[in-house]
Design a protein around this motif. Structure first.
Motif, PDB file in Angstrom:
ATOM      1  N   ASP A  53      40.931  37.954  42.007  1.00 44.89           N
ATOM      2  CA  ASP A  53      41.557  36.647  41.796  1.00 44.89           C
ATOM      3  C   ASP A  53      43.006  36.757  41.347  1.00 44.89           C
ATOM      4  O   ASP A  53      43.747  35.766  41.382  1.00 44.89           O
ATOM      5  CB  ASP A  53      40.757  35.834  40.763  1.00 44.89           C
ATOM      6  CG  ASP A  53      39.415  35.371  41.301  1.00 44.89           C
ATOM      7  OD1 ASP A  53      39.234  35.395  42.535  1.00 44.89           O
ATOM      8  OD2 ASP A  53      38.553  34.987  40.490  1.00 44.89           O
ATOM      9  N   ASP A  54      43.415  37.948  40.893  1.00 42.09           N
ATOM     10  CA  ASP A  54      44.817  38.133  40.501  1.00 42.09           C
ATOM     11  C   ASP A  54      45.742  38.168  41.710  1.00 42.09           C
ATOM     12  O   ASP A  54      46.954  37.965  41.571  1.00 42.09           O
ATOM     13  CB  ASP A  54      44.995  39.443  39.729  1.00 42.09           C
ATOM     14  CG  ASP A  54      44.266  39.447  38.392  1.00 42.09           C
ATOM     15  OD1 ASP A  54      43.946  38.351  37.902  1.00 42.09           O
ATOM     16  OD2 ASP A  54      44.030  40.537  37.849  1.00 42.09           O
ATOM     17  N   HIS A  56      47.015  36.620  45.025  1.00 39.63           N
ATOM     18  CA  HIS A  56      46.982  35.300  45.654  1.00 39.63           C
ATOM     19  C   HIS A  56      48.381  34.941  46.124  1.00 39.63           C
ATOM     20  O   HIS A  56      49.367  35.653  45.863  1.00 39.63           O
ATOM     21  CB  HIS A  56      46.473  34.254  44.657  1.00 39.63           C
ATOM     22  CG  HIS A  56      47.259  34.217  43.374  1.00 39.63           C
ATOM     23  ND1 HIS A  56      48.476  33.594  43.264  1.00 39.63           N
ATOM     24  CD2 HIS A  56      47.004  34.769  42.155  1.00 39.63           C
ATOM     25  CE1 HIS A  56      48.946  33.748  42.045  1.00 39.63           C
ATOM     26  NE2 HIS A  56      48.078  34.459  41.337  1.00 39.63           N
ATOM     27  N   SER A  61      43.566  32.165  46.920  1.00 37.73           N
ATOM     28  CA  SER A  61      43.258  33.543  46.553  1.00 37.73           C
ATOM     29  C   SER A  61      43.345  34.464  47.763  1.00 37.73           C
ATOM     30  O   SER A  61      43.360  34.018  48.925  1.00 37.73           O
ATOM     31  CB  SER A  61      41.845  33.612  45.967  1.00 37.73           C
ATOM     32  OG  SER A  61      40.884  33.343  46.987  1.00 37.73           O
ATOM     33  N   GLN A  63      40.987  36.327  48.817  1.00 35.53           N
ATOM     34  CA  GLN A  63      39.760  36.132  49.586  1.00 35.53           C
ATOM     35  C   GLN A  63      39.915  34.985  50.565  1.00 35.53           C
ATOM     36  O   GLN A  63      39.563  35.094  51.753  1.00 35.53           O
ATOM     37  CB  GLN A  63      38.586  35.861  48.637  1.00 35.53           C
ATOM     38  CG  GLN A  63      37.237  35.663  49.327  1.00 35.53           C
ATOM     39  CD  GLN A  63      36.664  36.961  49.853  1.00 35.53           C
ATOM     40  OE1 GLN A  63      36.262  37.814  49.078  1.00 35.53           O
ATOM     41  NE2 GLN A  63      36.619  37.113  51.169  1.00 35.53           N
ATOM     42  N   GLU A  64      40.467  33.869  50.104  1.00 32.69           N
ATOM     43  CA  GLU A  64      40.673  32.711  50.969  1.00 32.69           C
ATOM     44  C   GLU A  64      41.692  33.014  52.060  1.00 32.69           C
ATOM     45  O   GLU A  64      41.525  32.616  53.221  1.00 32.69           O
ATOM     46  CB  GLU A  64      41.128  31.512  50.134  1.00 32.69           C
ATOM     47  CG  GLU A  64      40.070  30.993  49.181  1.00 32.69           C
ATOM     48  CD  GLU A  64      40.617  29.998  48.176  1.00 32.69           C
ATOM     49  OE1 GLU A  64      39.851  29.134  47.718  1.00 32.69           O
ATOM     50  OE2 GLU A  64      41.818  30.080  47.844  1.00 32.69           O
TER      51      GLU A  64
END
Length: 306
Positions: A53-54, A56, A61, A63-64
């Motif tokens: 999550d760090d 982005h 993020s 991941q997204e």
């Protein structure tokens, strides 16, 4: 913030606390040194664990970001490549066109890929597609939008062009924000003088007494990234290095001088800021929630003067 500890030195200086019969406090330590010209003292400076999550950008993020990139990328990369070359993608329009052209071609023969792109277009880009689908914001809903997208894609050249344009824009702008971590203050005490008193000045030929920051980095990401760490507010920058895909590697040494270490020690709140440049991406892989660990150490060569 983890403090610098010279364990061997600490043992020597605490001996008087253990046995008063061997009280060394009255001994003059001027001129006494530990080690010689071949010595190398390595002590921990900081360990930074980078959570998923760090990483982005301003929109979401990592991941997204990569989930969307996987939709805009074809299932089979052109030329049978295993990875997307971001360094090339940012500057080579022909390479970008190969990727997005392969996507559009796949959408023409794969209902699964066509539906994934249609769903993404509805979620994030519907204003770019409504007129091409004969819809308005007032009349469109997800079902009607996707049905029109799927039905018209094969025969509507403008729709295919807009799809490719959306993919090109997303992929070309894909990047991540700087990483930033607060480290607090460095409380070196008397060790600061010991580390800085006998350093060879910059420009010395074949220096013996040096101080540097180096370390190791581990990554489980399906990405290679070039990192450019710097300590603020001191302006001290480390040598850039590249994190390779799913690998452990050395952080190259950055030689520092007395003024650099004193600036770090005098700062009330040290931060490490890490600009990131994406290099390569291997699509479709699972992401570890804590994918990167960076361990930095201070390395002193030559004798250590007490």
């Amino acid at each position: 913030m983890k403090k610098l500890l010279f364990l061997c030195l600490l043992g020597m200086l605490s001996a008087s606390c253990i046995d008063k019969e061997y009280d060394l406090t009255g001994i003059d330590t001027d001129g006494i040194a530990v080690g010689d010209a071949t010595s190398r003292f390595t002590v921990p400076l900081v360990t930074v664990t980078v959570a998923l999550d760090d990483i982005h950008d301003s929109e979401g993020s990592l991941q997204e970001m990569l989930d969307e990139a996987d939709i805009w990328l074809p299932s089979q990369l052109p030329g049978g490549a295993e990875y997307v070359d971001f360094a090339r993608l940012y500057v080579d329009d022909a390479y970008l066109g190969e990727l997005t052209g392969a996507l559009v071609e796949e959408m023409g023969r794969s209902d699964e890929r066509l539906n994934k792109v249609a769903d993404l277009a509805w979620r994030s880009y519907k204003k770019d597609f409504l007129a091409l689908l004969g819809l308005s914001e007032a009349s469109a809903d997800k079902t009607r939008f996707k049905a029109a997208f799927v039905k018209l894609f094969a025969t509507n050249a403008a729709l295919r062009q807009q799809t490719e344009a959306s993919a090109r824009k997303y992929l070309q702008l894909l990047n991540v924000s700087d990483l930033s971590y607060e480290l607090g203050s460095l409380d070196l005490g008397e060790v600061l003088d010991m580390l800085t008193e006998n350093l060879d000045p910059q420009g010395t030929v074949d220096p013996v007494n040096t101080l540097s920051i180096e370390g190791k980095v581990e990554s489980t990401l399906p990405l290679s990234m070039r990192l450019l760490p710097a300590f603020t507010p001191t302006g001290l920058e480390l040598s850039p290095f590249t994190i390779e895909v799913d690998a452990t590697m050395d952080v190259p040494p950055t030689r520092i001088y007395a003024e650099d270490l004193r600036a770090l020690a005098n700062a009330s709140n040290v931060k490490i800021v890490v600009p990131v440049e994406l290099q390569k991406y291997y699509p479709g892989r699972t992401l570890d929630p804590r994918p990167i660990s960076i361990r930095l150490s201070m390395v002193k060569t030559g004798p250590l003067h007490l």
